[in-house]
Design an enzyme around this catalytic site. Structure first.
Site: not given
Length: 334
Positions: A191, A210
């Site tokens: 992660d 984004h």
């Protein structure tokens, strides 16, 4: 459906849908331009319909998500507008990434969507940035690794490391194998919000930032910055928000619904990089609207006694966080 025409009875035999229902359903698909009825009464798939095919359709995964998880999220649009929170989370009780970890079919659909997006952006990225000097290219949030494999195919002296979380890393590993790049590219399950491997020459973040509101986006960028060695570069790659684009407003609203995030202009991405401790270069815009911003870390890692790597050393990643899962281990996940 194949491109050759099929009678309604043949389609019924393949799908299990009664002829009576298909006789009403297929004309509706024809009105949408997905199939075409031939003079002999058979139906064939159109070029638009081919985009939805399970085997080769570039929009197959996107269509499945749009009709299921994404569609449900839009039912919570009012909650999103009133609170600023993710409509997806409000509807499903978890974020997209957590749901993909629980639902292999969703992860597969998302991976196919990312493959299509990366394939479309690849020519722009290769035209805007020269990877010649990169010995190790690290793609963070690599999706199914289509982009990284494309870079390695163009630059045969480079090695690659694709970093993805959960079940998505298995899709990246499959792409690496399909491309015949097992000996030059590894896949790490991790992660990137918590751990980023060091040792890279170029780090790619494509269509990642984004997905996050400003504070979380800056945190991710700082994690990347802290892992980068001296002399390395980050390549931030995103679809630039352009108010003149007739689809820009809907894309931006989609980011709000799915992630409580937003599309950003090149100047806004430039500002995020600066806040996170990077020195960004001028944005480079591709013909497809992709924006690429190279950036160097203001406090890139340079431990006392560090020496330049010898010629021919690929500069493999140093351990960071928990031990990586390689692409060979990922085969067990499939």
């Amino acid at each position: 459906m194949a491109e050759d025409g099929l009678p309604v009875a043949g389609i019924s035999a393949r799908t299990g849908i009664p002829v009576s229902a298909l006789s009403r359903y297929l004309p509706a698909l024809e009105e949408l331009g997905i199939v075409q009825r031939e003079p002999d009464g058979t139906y064939r798939v159109t070029p638009l319909g081919r985009l939805l095919r399970r085997d080769t359709g570039s929009l197959h995964g996107q269509a499945l998500m749009a009709g299921d998880e994404y569609y449900g999220a839009w039912q919570e649009l009012d909650h999103c507008l009133l609170t600023g929170e993710s409509a997806f989370h409000a509807r499903h009780g978890s974020g997209l990434w957590e749901m993909a970890a629980r639902k292999p079919d969703l992860a597969a659909s998302f991976a196919r969507t990312m493959r299509w997006n990366s394939a479309r952006a690849l020519s722009d990225i290769l035209a805007l940035y020269d990877f010649t000097a990169a010995r190790l290219v690290v793609d963070l949030g690599a999706g199914d690794a289509t982009l990284l494999c494309g870079v390695l195919a163009r630059y045969p002296k480079a090695r690659g490391l694709a970093v993805e979380q959960g079940s998505m890393s298995a899709h990246a590993a499959a792409t690496v194998r399909e491309a015949g790049l097992d000996q030059r590219c590894a896949v790490r399950t991790d992660d990137i919000r918590r751990a980023v491997p060091s040792g890279g020459d170029v780090y790619i973040l494509k269509s990642v930032i984004h997905n996050w509101p400003d504070a979380a986006a800056v945190d991710i960028l700082r994690t990347v910055r802290d892992a980068m060695p001296a002399g390395s570069q980050l390549l931030l790659v995103e679809k630039a928000h352009d108010s003149a684009d007739p689809q820009a407003a809907l894309r931006d609203l989609t980011m709000m619904v799915l992630f409580a995030s937003q599309d950003r202009t090149p100047a806004e991405y430039h500002a995020l990089l600066t806040r996170a401790g990077f020195t960004p270069s001028a944005p480079r815009l591709g013909s497809s609207g992709m924006c690429l911003i190279p950036a160097t870390a203001d406090n890139a890692r340079c431990e006392p006694g560090d020496q330049p790597r010898p010629e021919g050393d690929s500069g493999g990643p140093e351990p960071a966080g928990r031990a990586p899962t390689t692409h060979r281990e990922n085969e067990e996940l499939e």
